[in-house]
Design a protein around this motif. Structure first.
Motif, PDB file in Angstrom:
ATOM      1  N   GLY A  44       0.846  -1.222   0.090  1.00 12.95           N
ATOM      2  CA  GLY A  44      -0.023  -0.072   0.090  1.00 12.95           C
ATOM      3  C   GLY A  44       0.877   1.368   0.157  1.00 12.95           C
ATOM      4  O   GLY A  44       0.383   2.229  -0.681  1.00 12.95           O
ATOM      5  N   VAL A  45       2.012   1.510   0.698  1.00 16.09           N
ATOM      6  CA  VAL A  45       2.548   2.522   0.868  1.00 16.09           C
ATOM      7  C   VAL A  45       3.217   2.723  -0.654  1.00 16.09           C
ATOM      8  O   VAL A  45       3.160   3.919  -1.100  1.00 16.09           O
ATOM      9  N   PRO A  46       4.071   2.095  -1.323  1.00 14.31           N
ATOM     10  CA  PRO A  46       4.529   2.233  -2.721  1.00 14.31           C
ATOM     11  C   PRO A  46       3.285   2.630  -3.398  1.00 14.31           C
ATOM     12  O   PRO A  46       3.523   3.576  -4.213  1.00 14.31           O
ATOM     13  N   LEU A  47       2.251   2.227  -3.453  1.00 10.68           N
ATOM     14  CA  LEU A  47       1.065   2.497  -4.529  1.00 10.68           C
ATOM     15  C   LEU A  47       0.767   3.705  -4.007  1.00 10.68           C
ATOM     16  O   LEU A  47       0.231   4.420  -4.942  1.00 10.68           O
ATOM     17  N   GLY A  48       0.483   4.076  -2.669  1.00 11.57           N
ATOM     18  CA  GLY A  48      -0.024   5.397  -2.304  1.00 11.57           C
ATOM     19  C   GLY A  48       0.857   6.522  -2.737  1.00 11.57           C
ATOM     20  O   GLY A  48       0.403   7.458  -3.362  1.00 11.57           O
ATOM     21  N   ILE A 110      -7.864  -7.492   2.115  1.00  8.86           N
ATOM     22  CA  ILE A 110      -8.598  -6.443   2.759  1.00  8.86           C
ATOM     23  C   ILE A 110      -7.916  -5.322   3.151  1.00  8.86           C
ATOM     24  O   ILE A 110      -8.591  -3.980   2.981  1.00  8.86           O
ATOM     25  N   ALA A 111      -6.776  -5.329   3.651  1.00  8.10           N
ATOM     26  CA  ALA A 111      -6.016  -4.085   4.259  1.00  8.10           C
ATOM     27  C   ALA A 111      -5.440  -3.266   3.145  1.00  8.10           C
ATOM     28  O   ALA A 111      -5.120  -2.311   3.692  1.00  8.10           O
ATOM     29  N   SER A 112      -5.007  -3.910   2.169  1.00  8.06           N
ATOM     30  CA  SER A 112      -4.192  -3.177   1.086  1.00  8.06           C
ATOM     31  C   SER A 112      -4.871  -1.945   0.678  1.00  8.06           C
ATOM     32  O   SER A 112      -4.161  -0.789   0.391  1.00  8.06           O
ATOM     33  N   PRO A 113      -5.921  -1.817   0.313  1.00  8.30           N
ATOM     34  CA  PRO A 113      -6.757  -0.771  -0.175  1.00  8.30           C
ATOM     35  C   PRO A 113      -6.813   0.316   0.895  1.00  8.30           C
ATOM     36  O   PRO A 113      -6.721   1.607   0.637  1.00  8.30           O
ATOM     37  N   ILE A 114      -7.062  -0.239   2.026  1.00  5.19           N
ATOM     38  CA  ILE A 114      -7.131   0.961   3.250  1.00  5.19           C
ATOM     39  C   ILE A 114      -5.993   1.536   3.527  1.00  5.19           C
ATOM     40  O   ILE A 114      -5.998   2.984   3.618  1.00  5.19           O
ATOM     41  N   VAL A 115      -4.594   0.654   3.383  1.00  4.99           N
ATOM     42  CA  VAL A 115      -3.527   1.198   3.506  1.00  4.99           C
ATOM     43  C   VAL A 115      -3.059   1.929   2.408  1.00  4.99           C
ATOM     44  O   VAL A 115      -2.243   3.240   2.655  1.00  4.99           O
ATOM     45  N   THR A 116      -3.219   1.717   1.119  1.00  9.04           N
ATOM     46  CA  THR A 116      -2.956   2.518  -0.009  1.00  9.04           C
ATOM     47  C   THR A 116      -3.752   3.949   0.016  1.00  9.04           C
ATOM     48  O   THR A 116      -3.177   5.061  -0.156  1.00  9.04           O
ATOM     49  N   GLY A 117      -5.010   3.937   0.154  1.00  5.98           N
ATOM     50  CA  GLY A 117      -5.973   5.195   0.328  1.00  5.98           C
ATOM     51  C   GLY A 117      -5.376   6.072   1.429  1.00  5.98           C
ATOM     52  O   GLY A 117      -5.107   7.407   1.136  1.00  5.98           O
ATOM     53  N   PHE A 118      -5.109   5.634   2.607  1.00  5.02           N
ATOM     54  CA  PHE A 118      -4.547   6.482   3.624  1.00  5.02           C
ATOM     55  C   PHE A 118      -3.100   6.862   3.499  1.00  5.02           C
ATOM     56  O   PHE A 118      -2.857   8.299   3.668  1.00  5.02           O
ATOM     57  N   SER A 119      -2.345   6.263   2.699  1.00  2.80           N
ATOM     58  CA  SER A 119      -0.874   6.453   2.462  1.00  2.80           C
ATOM     59  C   SER A 119      -1.083   7.567   1.147  1.00  2.80           C
ATOM     60  O   SER A 119      -0.223   8.685   1.281  1.00  2.80           O
ATOM     61  N   MET A 120      -1.829   7.345   0.135  1.00  2.89           N
ATOM     62  CA  MET A 120      -2.033   8.413  -1.020  1.00  2.89           C
ATOM     63  C   MET A 120      -2.507   9.682  -0.225  1.00  2.89           C
ATOM     64  O   MET A 120      -1.919  10.787  -0.600  1.00  2.89           O
ATOM     65  N   ALA A 121      -3.525   9.733   0.705  1.00  4.00           N
ATOM     66  CA  ALA A 121      -3.972  10.950   1.354  1.00  4.00           C
ATOM     67  C   ALA A 121      -2.825  11.767   2.175  1.00  4.00           C
ATOM     68  O   ALA A 121      -2.735  13.172   2.128  1.00  4.00           O
ATOM     69  N   ALA A 122      -2.003  10.729   2.959  1.00  7.19           N
ATOM     70  CA  ALA A 122      -1.044  11.386   3.842  1.00  7.19           C
ATOM     71  C   ALA A 122       0.334  12.118   2.848  1.00  7.19           C
ATOM     72  O   ALA A 122       0.518  13.194   3.240  1.00  7.19           O
ATOM     73  N   ILE A 123       0.471  11.395   1.845  1.00  4.68           N
ATOM     74  CA  ILE A 123       1.549  11.882   1.105  1.00  4.68           C
ATOM     75  C   ILE A 123       1.221  13.059   0.178  1.00  4.68           C
ATOM     76  O   ILE A 123       2.020  14.022  -0.045  1.00  4.68           O
ATOM     77  N   GLY A 124       0.039  12.795  -0.293  1.00  2.00           N
ATOM     78  CA  GLY A 124      -0.619  14.058  -1.277  1.00  2.00           C
ATOM     79  C   GLY A 124      -0.887  15.178  -0.554  1.00  2.00           C
ATOM     80  O   GLY A 124      -1.035  16.443  -1.093  1.00  2.00           O
TER      81      GLY A 124
END
Length: 231
Positions: A44-48, A110-124
């Motif tokens: 999730g973090v690299p995708l985010g 289940i967790a990967s989209p959650i982590v991706t979404g939060f990471s994308m928002a945090a870095i963005g």
């Protein structure tokens, strides 16, 4: 209310007596959910990071899929992972159905989209000038990514908390791909459902209390690490 108090008393008794079955189920729950959360971080973090900074054709579709995946029903994940891992399925030769690995796979999905979404928002949400300043100092691309991750560490810790919370509490996928086998794939959630179905509401309440305590202890620890990162 009497049943609730009985359940609370049963939970205290189980914890104080060190019930081996309860300790085994609790440790197993923590192990599989923790492993699934770690895998989701690696995905999730690299995708985010990619979705936060890269502009490419189809990005809006990818972001929409991530946002949809954050609310992905666990039973749907359990169904599709079961179909893949079932002995007659495309990955049946791996013989993973009804194993801890199967639960970890389902929970990581289940967790990967959650982590991706939060990471994308945090870095963005980082100031765009930060990236320009880092590049102006001569940082390589990998150094840039690492520094951006460090800068967004508070939001990324929230991603860890959300990812763990999303998998430690789910029951549908764990039941479908794990089979709720005693001593092998039984988690606190599947054990709770089983006891309630058997009419043992006091034990079900006790297990639910233990699950809440486990989730709180882990979340509290992660929150302390997150808050420490402010200073």
């Amino acid at each position: 209310m009497e049943m609730v108090w009985e359940g609370l008393a049963r939970a205290v008794q189980m914890l104080l007596s060190g019930d081996p079955a309860v300790l085994q189920i609790t440790w197993f729950t923590l192990r599989v959910s923790g492993t699934a959360t770690l895998i989701s971080l690696l995905i999730g973090v690299p995708l985010g990071l990619l979705l936060a900074f890269k502009v490419f054709p189809g990005r809006s579709v990818a972001v929409s899929l991530v946002n949809m995946g954050m609310g992905l029903p666990p039973v749907v994940v359990g169904l599709w992972v079961s179909l893949l891992l079932w002995r007659s399925g495309p990955l049946g030769f791996l013989d993973l159905i009804y194993t801890p690995t199967a639960i970890i796979i389902a929970q990581a999905v289940i967790a990967s989209p959650i982590v991706t979404g939060f990471s994308m928002a945090a870095i963005g949400q980082l100031n765009p000038k930060i990236r320009l300043q880092i590049l102006a100092l001569g940082a390589s691309r990998w150094q840039l990514y690492w520094l951006l991750i460090k800068e967004a560490r508070l939001g990324l810790m929230a991603a860890v908390i959300a990812g763990f919370g999303g998998v430690v509490s789910e029951v549908g996928a764990a039941m479908m791909v794990g089979g709720n086998i005693l001593g092998q794939t039984r988690t606190l959630t599947t054990a709770t459902v089983m006891e309630v179905n058997k009419g043992n509401f006091d034990i079900g309440i006790a297990l639910s209390v233990i699950l809440l305590l486990l989730a709180y202890v882990v979340t509290f620890t992660l929150t302390m690490l997150q808050q420490r990162g402010r200073y």
